[in-house]
Design a protein around this motif. Structure first.
Motif, PDB file in Angstrom:
ATOM      1  N   GLU A 139       0.831  -1.203   0.000  1.00  0.00           N
ATOM      2  CA  GLU A 139       0.000   0.000   0.000  1.00  0.00           C
ATOM      3  C   GLU A 139       0.869   1.258   0.000  1.00  0.00           C
ATOM      4  N   THR A 140       1.935   1.242   0.826  1.00  0.00           N
ATOM      5  CA  THR A 140       2.837   2.392   0.890  1.00  0.00           C
ATOM      6  C   THR A 140       3.492   2.638  -0.455  1.00  0.00           C
ATOM      7  N   GLU A 141       3.940   1.556  -1.101  1.00  0.00           N
ATOM      8  CA  GLU A 141       4.571   1.678  -2.412  1.00  0.00           C
ATOM      9  C   GLU A 141       3.579   2.184  -3.448  1.00  0.00           C
ATOM     10  N   GLN A 142       2.332   1.748  -3.352  1.00  0.00           N
ATOM     11  CA  GLN A 142       1.309   2.203  -4.290  1.00  0.00           C
ATOM     12  C   GLN A 142       1.067   3.706  -4.134  1.00  0.00           C
ATOM     13  N   VAL A 143       0.990   4.171  -2.890  1.00  0.00           N
ATOM     14  CA  VAL A 143       0.792   5.600  -2.643  1.00  0.00           C
ATOM     15  C   VAL A 143       1.987   6.390  -3.159  1.00  0.00           C
ATOM     16  N   ARG A 144       3.207   5.874  -2.912  1.00  0.00           N
ATOM     17  CA  ARG A 144       4.411   6.582  -3.361  1.00  0.00           C
ATOM     18  C   ARG A 144       4.427   6.695  -4.881  1.00  0.00           C
ATOM     19  N   ARG A 145       4.088   5.601  -5.570  1.00  0.00           N
ATOM     20  CA  ARG A 145       4.050   5.650  -7.039  1.00  0.00           C
ATOM     21  C   ARG A 145       2.962   6.605  -7.515  1.00  0.00           C
ATOM     22  N   ALA A 146       1.838   6.581  -6.819  1.00  0.00           N
ATOM     23  CA  ALA A 146       0.728   7.456  -7.213  1.00  0.00           C
ATOM     24  C   ALA A 146       1.123   8.923  -7.059  1.00  0.00           C
ATOM     25  N   LEU A 147       1.833   9.257  -5.970  1.00  0.00           N
ATOM     26  CA  LEU A 147       2.263  10.644  -5.766  1.00  0.00           C
ATOM     27  C   LEU A 147       3.212  11.097  -6.870  1.00  0.00           C
ATOM     28  N   ASP A 148       3.988  10.145  -7.413  1.00  0.00           N
ATOM     29  CA  ASP A 148       4.948  10.492  -8.457  1.00  0.00           C
ATOM     30  C   ASP A 148       4.266  10.980  -9.738  1.00  0.00           C
ATOM     31  N   VAL A 149       2.983  10.628  -9.947  1.00  0.00           N
ATOM     32  CA  VAL A 149       2.307  11.065 -11.171  1.00  0.00           C
ATOM     33  C   VAL A 149       1.802  12.504 -11.051  1.00  0.00           C
ATOM     34  N   LEU A 150       1.784  13.045  -9.835  1.00  0.00           N
ATOM     35  CA  LEU A 150       1.323  14.424  -9.656  1.00  0.00           C
ATOM     36  C   LEU A 150       2.390  15.400 -10.123  1.00  0.00           C
ATOM     37  N   THR A 151       1.957  16.605 -10.464  1.00  0.00           N
ATOM     38  CA  THR A 151       2.933  17.662 -10.717  1.00  0.00           C
ATOM     39  C   THR A 151       3.571  18.030  -9.382  1.00  0.00           C
ATOM     40  N   ASP A 152       4.728  18.686  -9.441  1.00  0.00           N
ATOM     41  CA  ASP A 152       5.396  19.103  -8.204  1.00  0.00           C
ATOM     42  C   ASP A 152       4.470  19.966  -7.357  1.00  0.00           C
ATOM     43  N   LEU A 153       3.725  20.867  -8.008  1.00  0.00           N
ATOM     44  CA  LEU A 153       2.852  21.784  -7.278  1.00  0.00           C
ATOM     45  C   LEU A 153       1.709  21.025  -6.608  1.00  0.00           C
ATOM     46  N   GLN A 154       1.134  20.062  -7.315  1.00  0.00           N
ATOM     47  CA  GLN A 154       0.050  19.266  -6.721  1.00  0.00           C
ATOM     48  C   GLN A 154       0.586  18.439  -5.553  1.00  0.00           C
ATOM     49  N   ARG A 155       1.767  17.829  -5.745  1.00  0.00           N
ATOM     50  CA  ARG A 155       2.330  16.966  -4.703  1.00  0.00           C
ATOM     51  C   ARG A 155       2.639  17.765  -3.443  1.00  0.00           C
ATOM     52  N   GLU A 156       3.199  18.972  -3.607  1.00  0.00           N
ATOM     53  CA  GLU A 156       3.483  19.819  -2.445  1.00  0.00           C
ATOM     54  C   GLU A 156       2.208  20.095  -1.653  1.00  0.00           C
ATOM     55  N   SER A 157       1.160  20.470  -2.366  1.00  0.00           N
ATOM     56  CA  SER A 157      -0.097  20.805  -1.693  1.00  0.00           C
ATOM     57  C   SER A 157      -0.694  19.592  -0.990  1.00  0.00           C
ATOM     58  N   VAL A 158      -0.693  18.450  -1.669  1.00  0.00           N
ATOM     59  CA  VAL A 158      -1.266  17.230  -1.092  1.00  0.00           C
ATOM     60  C   VAL A 158      -0.465  16.796   0.136  1.00  0.00           C
ATOM     61  N   GLU A 159       0.866  16.837   0.045  1.00  0.00           N
ATOM     62  CA  GLU A 159       1.696  16.408   1.178  1.00  0.00           C
ATOM     63  C   GLU A 159       1.466  17.300   2.390  1.00  0.00           C
ATOM     64  N   LEU A 160       1.400  18.616   2.155  1.00  0.00           N
ATOM     65  CA  LEU A 160       1.194  19.536   3.274  1.00  0.00           C
ATOM     66  C   LEU A 160      -0.187  19.345   3.904  1.00  0.00           C
ATOM     67  N   ALA A 161      -1.208  19.204   3.066  1.00  0.00           N
ATOM     68  CA  ALA A 161      -2.581  19.139   3.588  1.00  0.00           C
ATOM     69  C   ALA A 161      -2.901  17.786   4.200  1.00  0.00           C
ATOM     70  N   TYR A 162      -2.452  16.693   3.568  1.00  0.00           N
ATOM     71  CA  TYR A 162      -2.913  15.378   4.007  1.00  0.00           C
ATOM     72  C   TYR A 162      -1.880  14.591   4.803  1.00  0.00           C
ATOM     73  N   PHE A 163      -0.589  14.900   4.631  1.00  0.00           N
ATOM     74  CA  PHE A 163       0.422  14.236   5.442  1.00  0.00           C
ATOM     75  C   PHE A 163       0.908  15.152   6.563  1.00  0.00           C
ATOM     76  N   GLY A 164       0.884  16.463   6.289  1.00  0.00           N
ATOM     77  CA  GLY A 164       1.354  17.410   7.297  1.00  0.00           C
ATOM     78  C   GLY A 164       0.256  17.917   8.219  1.00  0.00           C
ATOM     79  N   GLY A 165      -1.000  17.710   7.848  1.00  0.00           N
ATOM     80  CA  GLY A 165      -2.103  18.117   8.700  1.00  0.00           C
ATOM     81  C   GLY A 165      -2.401  19.608   8.669  1.00  0.00           C
ATOM     82  N   TYR A 166      -1.915  20.319   7.641  1.00  0.00           N
ATOM     83  CA  TYR A 166      -2.173  21.748   7.562  1.00  0.00           C
ATOM     84  C   TYR A 166      -3.547  22.018   6.950  1.00  0.00           C
TER      85      TYR A 166
END
Length: 201
Positions: A139-166
Motif C-alpha cells: 500500500e505504501t509503495e502504491q501511494v508513493r508511485r501514485a504521488l509520483d504522477v502528480l505535478t510538483d505543485l500538486q504533490r506539495e499541496s497534497v503532502e502539506l494538507a494530508y500528510f502534514g495536517g495543515y
C-alpha cells in the motif's frame, strides 16, 4: 504629507510582504551562487518560521532543532534548484522544512515498527504479522508511485494538507499562493491519485 501615510493597512501590509518576498528571493539566488553572507541573512530571516513548521510536525523541541539545522544545510546545497516561477522563496524553504520533518517522522516510525516486529516474532500467529507487513508495504509503495504522477505543485499541496495536517489556508500561506489555487491543486491532485490507484469514487 506623503502618499504612503494614506495607504490602508492591508495595502501597506501587502506591499511589505511583497518586498519581503523579493528580498528572500534575491537572497536565495545569491546563496545559489555560493554567497555565504547572503546565506547568513537568509538563515536569520527563515530560521524562526522553519522551526515552527518542523516543531508542528515533530512536537519535540530537541529533535526539531536538529532537523532545522538539516533543513538549512539542504537549503544551502539545493538553492540552485529554487524556481521563482513556481512559488515564493519562503514557500520553497518551508516546503523543504516540512519534507525533512516528515522524513524524520517516517524514519522514527520505521524504527519503531522494526522494534515492534522483533518483539512480536514469538506471537502465536506469525503468519498474520508477515502478511500485514507485506500488505502495508504494498500500500505504501502504491501511494508513493501514485504521488509520483502528480505535478510538483500538486504533490506539495497534497503532502502539506494530508500528510502534514495543515489547513488549506495554512498551505496557502506556506506556499505563498492564493487559497483558491491551493484548493484547485488539491482537487486535481486527489482526482489524479484516485485514478492512479484505481479507487472507485
Amino acid at each position: 504629507m506623503g502618499e504612503v501615510s494614506f495607504l490602508r493597512p492591508e495595502r501597506r501590509r501587502s506591499r511589505t510582504e511583497a518586498a519581503s518576498a523579493d528580498v528572500l528571493g534575491d537572497l536565495l539566488r545569491r546563496v545559489a551562487r555560493g554567497d555565504e553572507q547572503a546565506f547568513e541573512s537568509l538563515y536569520d530571516a527563515v530560521v524562526g518560521p522553519v522551526y515552527g513548521v518542523v516543531l508542528r510536525v515533530l512536537r519535540d523541541p530537541a529533535q526539531s532543532e536538529e532537523v532545522v539545522q538539516e533543513v538549512l544545510v539542504e537549503v544551502w546545497r539545493q538553492a540552485p534548484r529554487y524556481d521563482p516561477s513556481r512559488g515564493t522563496a519562503r514557500g520553497w524553504v518551508l516546503t523543504v522544512a516540512h519534507r525533512r520533518a516528515v522524513d524524520r517522522v517516517r524514519s522514527a516510525q520505521a524504527s519503531t515498527d522494526r522494534e515492534d516486529k522483533v518483539a512480536s516474532r514469538d506471537t502465536a500467529r506469525p503468519f498474520d504479522v508477515v502478511s500485514e507487513e507485506v500488505e502495508h508495504r504494498l500500500e505504501t509503495e502504491q501511494v508513493r508511485r501514485a504521488l509520483d504522477v502528480l505535478t510538483d505543485l500538486q504533490r506539495e499541496s497534497v503532502e502539506l494538507a494530508y500528510f502534514g495536517g495543515y489547513t488549506h489556508r495554512q498551505v496557502s500561506d506556506i506556499l505563498g499562493v492564493p487559497l483558491g489555487t491551493v484548493k484547485t491543486r488539491l482537487r486535481d491532485g486527489l482526482i489524479r491519485l484516485r485514478d492512479e490507484m484505481g479507487v472507485v469514487a
